[in-house]
Write a protein that holds these residues in place. Structure first.
Motif, PDB file in Angstrom:
ATOM      1  N   ARG A 146      10.901   7.849  34.975  1.00 45.56           N
ATOM      2  CA  ARG A 146       9.653   8.152  34.272  1.00 45.56           C
ATOM      3  C   ARG A 146       9.577   7.369  32.952  1.00 45.56           C
ATOM      4  O   ARG A 146       8.507   6.859  32.585  1.00 45.56           O
ATOM      5  N   ASP A 147      10.711   7.298  32.253  1.00 47.85           N
ATOM      6  CA  ASP A 147      10.735   6.522  30.997  1.00 47.85           C
ATOM      7  C   ASP A 147      10.441   5.046  31.251  1.00 47.85           C
ATOM      8  O   ASP A 147       9.659   4.415  30.520  1.00 47.85           O
ATOM      9  N   VAL A 148      11.036   4.484  32.308  1.00 46.49           N
ATOM     10  CA  VAL A 148      10.797   3.067  32.639  1.00 46.49           C
ATOM     11  C   VAL A 148       9.340   2.853  33.024  1.00 46.49           C
ATOM     12  O   VAL A 148       8.699   1.865  32.598  1.00 46.49           O
ATOM     13  N   GLN A 149       8.777   3.770  33.820  1.00 46.09           N
ATOM     14  CA  GLN A 149       7.368   3.641  34.222  1.00 46.09           C
ATOM     15  C   GLN A 149       6.454   3.691  32.999  1.00 46.09           C
ATOM     16  O   GLN A 149       5.504   2.904  32.875  1.00 46.09           O
ATOM     17  N   ARG A 150       6.731   4.609  32.101  1.00 41.59           N
ATOM     18  CA  ARG A 150       5.941   4.721  30.882  1.00 41.59           C
ATOM     19  C   ARG A 150       6.045   3.438  30.044  1.00 41.59           C
ATOM     20  O   ARG A 150       5.029   2.918  29.541  1.00 41.59           O
ATOM     21  N   ASP A 151       7.271   2.909  29.942  1.00 37.20           N
ATOM     22  CA  ASP A 151       7.453   1.656  29.198  1.00 37.20           C
ATOM     23  C   ASP A 151       6.718   0.492  29.867  1.00 37.20           C
ATOM     24  O   ASP A 151       6.093  -0.353  29.190  1.00 37.20           O
ATOM     25  N   LEU A 152       6.746   0.430  31.198  1.00 35.62           N
ATOM     26  CA  LEU A 152       6.044  -0.643  31.919  1.00 35.62           C
ATOM     27  C   LEU A 152       4.530  -0.532  31.715  1.00 35.62           C
ATOM     28  O   LEU A 152       3.844  -1.555  31.533  1.00 35.62           O
ATOM     29  N   TRP A 154       2.988   0.806  29.153  1.00 32.11           N
ATOM     30  CA  TRP A 154       2.722   0.414  27.767  1.00 32.11           C
ATOM     31  C   TRP A 154       2.767  -1.105  27.621  1.00 32.11           C
ATOM     32  O   TRP A 154       1.885  -1.708  26.990  1.00 32.11           O
ATOM     33  N   THR A 155       3.768  -1.755  28.257  1.00 24.96           N
ATOM     34  CA  THR A 155       3.900  -3.212  28.196  1.00 24.96           C
ATOM     35  C   THR A 155       2.716  -3.882  28.871  1.00 24.96           C
ATOM     36  O   THR A 155       2.159  -4.885  28.371  1.00 24.96           O
ATOM     37  N   GLN A 156       2.280  -3.354  29.996  1.00 28.42           N
ATOM     38  CA  GLN A 156       1.142  -3.941  30.711  1.00 28.42           C
ATOM     39  C   GLN A 156      -0.128  -3.834  29.870  1.00 28.42           C
ATOM     40  O   GLN A 156      -0.927  -4.788  29.803  1.00 28.42           O
ATOM     41  N   LYS A 157      -0.337  -2.703  29.216  1.00 32.64           N
ATOM     42  CA  LYS A 157      -1.509  -2.550  28.355  1.00 32.64           C
ATOM     43  C   LYS A 157      -1.465  -3.544  27.201  1.00 32.64           C
ATOM     44  O   LYS A 157      -2.492  -4.164  26.844  1.00 32.64           O
ATOM     45  N   LYS A 158      -0.283  -3.720  26.629  1.00 30.53           N
ATOM     46  CA  LYS A 158      -0.138  -4.676  25.531  1.00 30.53           C
ATOM     47  C   LYS A 158      -0.408  -6.104  26.001  1.00 30.53           C
ATOM     48  O   LYS A 158      -1.085  -6.878  25.320  1.00 30.53           O
ATOM     49  N   VAL A 159       0.088  -6.490  27.159  1.00 37.16           N
ATOM     50  CA  VAL A 159      -0.137  -7.854  27.694  1.00 37.16           C
ATOM     51  C   VAL A 159      -1.616  -8.058  27.984  1.00 37.16           C
ATOM     52  O   VAL A 159      -2.195  -9.130  27.685  1.00 37.16           O
TER      53      VAL A 159
END
Length: 187
Positions: A146-152, A154-159
């Motif tokens: 869940r932490d990795v999915q949340r981080d991904l 967030w990263t996708q939104k930033k990109v």
């Protein structure tokens, strides 16, 4: 009334105690006055070849000595305790060795079953501990996923936000770069 015993020991058999009787009338017996005149003689043992089943044993034994010197009506013979006689015969015929062997086998099997039962209980406790550890590892893995999915996300939104700002600020360079390196969405 005192009871004396005469011990008769046939060949190959255990001793049988036969109670003796005091003579009722000394004049009635025409025996010598030796020390053994008060003892009677027990009947001889029956041969082993005679069948012990049914009532034939008792009827043949009683008919064999009827009218002989062992006849109880003459007063010269003693009565044989049938219960003692049968106990002695049974103890001679009964062999406890197979029963003892079976009891030993049963005790060994009981011990083996108890050992297997304890081993099974230990394995069950070990399986419960492993299951609890696996559940803890699984829940920890799910939390990490869940932490990795949340981080991904967030990263996708930033990109995406960076791509949008680059397309607005540098549209010509962005289009050229997009043609040269197409995005994964375009495949």
């Amino acid at each position: 009334m005192s009871t004396s015993y005469y011990q008769y020991q046939p060949t190959g058999a255990l001793p049988v105690n036969v109670p003796g009787k005091q003579p009722q009338q000394q004049a009635r017996h025409n025996r010598t006055s030796s020390g053994y005149s008060q003892y009677s003689v027990s009947p001889p043992e029956r041969p082993e070849s005679v069948s012990t089943s049914g009532a034939g044993l008792y009827s043949s034994a009683s008919s064999q000595y009827a009218g002989s010197e062992y006849d109880s009506s003459s007063g010269g013979a003693t009565s044989v305790d049938l219960l003692d006689y049968m106990n002695d015969r049974l103890s001679q015929a009964y062999n406890p060795v197979p029963l003892d062997r079976n009891m030993v086998k049963q005790a060994q099997m009981s011990g083996e079953l108890n050992a297997k039962n304890r081993e099974l209980l230990a394995l069950q406790a070990q399986a419960r501990a492993r299951l609890a550890k696996t559940r803890a590892n699984f829940s920890e893995g799910m939390k990490a996923a869940r932490d990795v999915q949340r981080d991904l996300e967030w990263t996708q939104k930033k990109v995406q936000a960076l791509n949008g700002r680059a397309a607005q600020k540098y549209p010509e360079q962005y289009r050229a770069a997009r043609e040269r390196y197409p995005a994964a969405d375009d495949y």
